[in-house]
Scaffold this active site. Sequence first.
Site, PDB file in Angstrom:
ATOM      1  CB  CYS A   2     -16.496 -10.963 -37.412  1.00 19.76           C
ATOM      2  SG  CYS A   2     -16.284 -12.319 -36.282  1.00 19.76           S
ATOM      3  CD1 TRP A  74     -21.275 -17.265 -36.624  1.00 21.66           C
ATOM      4  CD2 TRP A  74     -19.362 -17.806 -37.603  1.00 21.66           C
ATOM      5  NE1 TRP A  74     -21.356 -18.579 -36.980  1.00 21.66           N
ATOM      6  CE2 TRP A  74     -20.200 -18.943 -37.597  1.00 21.66           C
ATOM      7  CE3 TRP A  74     -18.114 -17.933 -38.186  1.00 21.66           C
ATOM      8  CZ2 TRP A  74     -19.822 -20.165 -38.128  1.00 21.66           C
ATOM      9  CZ3 TRP A  74     -17.731 -19.147 -38.719  1.00 21.66           C
ATOM     10  CH2 TRP A  74     -18.585 -20.244 -38.675  1.00 21.66           C
ATOM     11  CG  ASN A 100     -13.705 -10.843 -40.296  1.00 19.98           C
ATOM     12  OD1 ASN A 100     -13.884 -11.933 -39.756  1.00 19.98           O
ATOM     13  ND2 ASN A 100     -13.903 -10.634 -41.585  1.00 19.98           N
ATOM     14  CD  GLU A 480     -27.180 -25.501 -53.154  1.00 25.41           C
ATOM     15  OE1 GLU A 480     -26.183 -26.052 -52.630  1.00 25.41           O
ATOM     16  OE2 GLU A 480     -27.605 -24.403 -52.769  1.00 25.41           O
ATOM     17  CG  HIS A 503     -25.835 -50.705 -52.295  1.00 19.85           C
ATOM     18  ND1 HIS A 503     -25.936 -52.052 -52.573  1.00 19.85           N
ATOM     19  CD2 HIS A 503     -25.843 -50.079 -53.494  1.00 19.85           C
ATOM     20  CE1 HIS A 503     -25.952 -52.237 -53.890  1.00 19.85           C
ATOM     21  NE2 HIS A 503     -25.903 -51.057 -54.466  1.00 19.85           N
TER      22      HIS A 503
END
Length: 607
Positions: A2, A74, A100, A480, A503
């Site tokens: 946040c 968030w 936060n 990445e 596989h």
Amino acid sequence: MCGIVGYAGYNEAAPFLLEGLQKLEYRGYDSAGIAVFSDKVRTMKSQGRLATLREKVDAAGGIPGTLGIGHTRWATHGAPNDINSHPHTSMSGRITVVHNGIIENYIPLKEELESQGVVFRSETDTEVVAQLFDKLYDGDLVGTLIKVIGRIRGSYALGILCTDYPDTLLAVRKDSPMIIGLGEHENYIASDIPAVLDHTRNYYLLNDNEIAIIKADSVELLDTDRNPIHRDIYTVDYDISAAEKGGYDYFMMKEIKEQPAALRTCIGSRIHDGDIRLDKIRLTDDQIRNIGRIHIVACGSAWHAGIVGKYVIEELTRIPVEVDLASEFRYRRPILRRNDLCITISQSGETADTLAALREAKANDVHVLSIVNAVGSSIARESDDVLYTMAGPEIAVATTKGYSTQLAVLYLIALKFGEIRQTIAPATAAKLLTALEALPDQLESLFADEDALKALAKQHADKNNVFVIGRGIDYGASLESSLKLKEISYVHSEAYAAGELKHGTISLIEEGTLVVAVATQDQLYEKLVSNVKEVKARGAYVVAIVKEGCTDVEGVADKVFYIPQTEDIFTSTLTVVPMQLFAYYTAIERGCDVDKPRNLAKSVTVE
Ligand code: BG6
């Protein structure tokens, strides 16, 4: 995860708070709110982006007052909605808080307070802090905060207003980041520097549980025994434009293009007359000669850098390297020996899992060397040694220059340790150093493929399943590359060790499936070409990323991108760039918010 801001001064607080929150939206953006104190504390908050809050404030004709706090969220506890947005105010209205972090023991505290008649409005852990503060309040602001700190457990960066103190902003942090900005007849708090950079370049960094009493013309720092604390003043060494978009549509493209410059700084500042200097790390040559094992611990893209780092460090130093996800490492009682080395990697230096893993290593007397971008961040401050990536501020949630400079530091560590342990012949070391110093220009040359990658993205933007395959270091780079696609274009992409396809996963290859094959390792090239043929035979559309000169792959793959000739151990720095650009343009094609992907945050400072 946040963002918090606060202002104490003689100008109107609301404009600073809204502008500061805008600079912190990368930390979370599912709701936002501000509280401003004039004759009383007025709070305005709303679900959704900051623009929604700004409209609300403008519609109300602004909020008067020269003292205030703000928050962009968030969500961790409680859905993103108006009620759960910060700031939170106690039942009496006396205490207003932005936070936060996570209060881990908020449930028992909430139950205790409810049993004493406190009525809660929200589902959040943060409201517990406001209510508890009010409950314990005896007129002594600092004394009450000290009592609150003694009761709460978890992580926090708190900005607090009290109606009895119309000129005072109170602040404290533990584990979550916060800076104290120092202005002219005004002072600030913020989760990160960009929020204050338009107003000051000078700031304090608080250590855990240090308290700041902030007024327009003073900032007083105390410990929890109320002893005054002296802190050095940090000065920001990058300009506001570095924290702005610089003419690009998105921070991510700006940061992709900044990679050459970031690498030049990161590498160039550590090579002097052909000699690598790892800053002033305290790890001695003897300790380096005696390292038994290296544990690389990180999250997300930083973990991917660690995977590549494992290959490079083992190749050059013959030290066994384990790479762990920090969220796993911290709970699996890792087997650590005193002559081990723990390397944590973190762009923000605030990722909770990585910080916890660092503390686990230190609790076992293991030396911790961290690779960090954010100067003075928690991980940097708690490490025994830190090597900064010097990438400058990275705002886009999906890291690019943060990752490539992490790789560069890992290369430098591998080269230096190999030199000290005499596992690299001098001639080889010189050759590798030359190749390392060439990487920034080589990376820059890859931007010439931008239009072709944009066209490829347009061609495949409708694909929802992509495979990125490679062997050895190329597999590490594939992780990445694959994550870039997932996090910004929401395409389900999977990185796979090419030798493992047969596989199981190859069953998923069908007509038109997009497969990106990364094939830069000389010893493994032919095997990769065979894997390409396997998927081609099942209808895949194959994009190959190979070294210049490997033109034979053009007879097999549908599209080929070349990277300049470099040492096999350094190719990840280059192979990731076409995929950064491909992911960027795929996200654009799919109408995604490149800098602020859904559900994500730049730094997850909670578990
Ligand atoms: C995620 C970010 O939240 O955290 C990733 O979106 C990042 O980009 C990961 O790699 C780890 O963050 P940090 O700051 O510790 O490198």
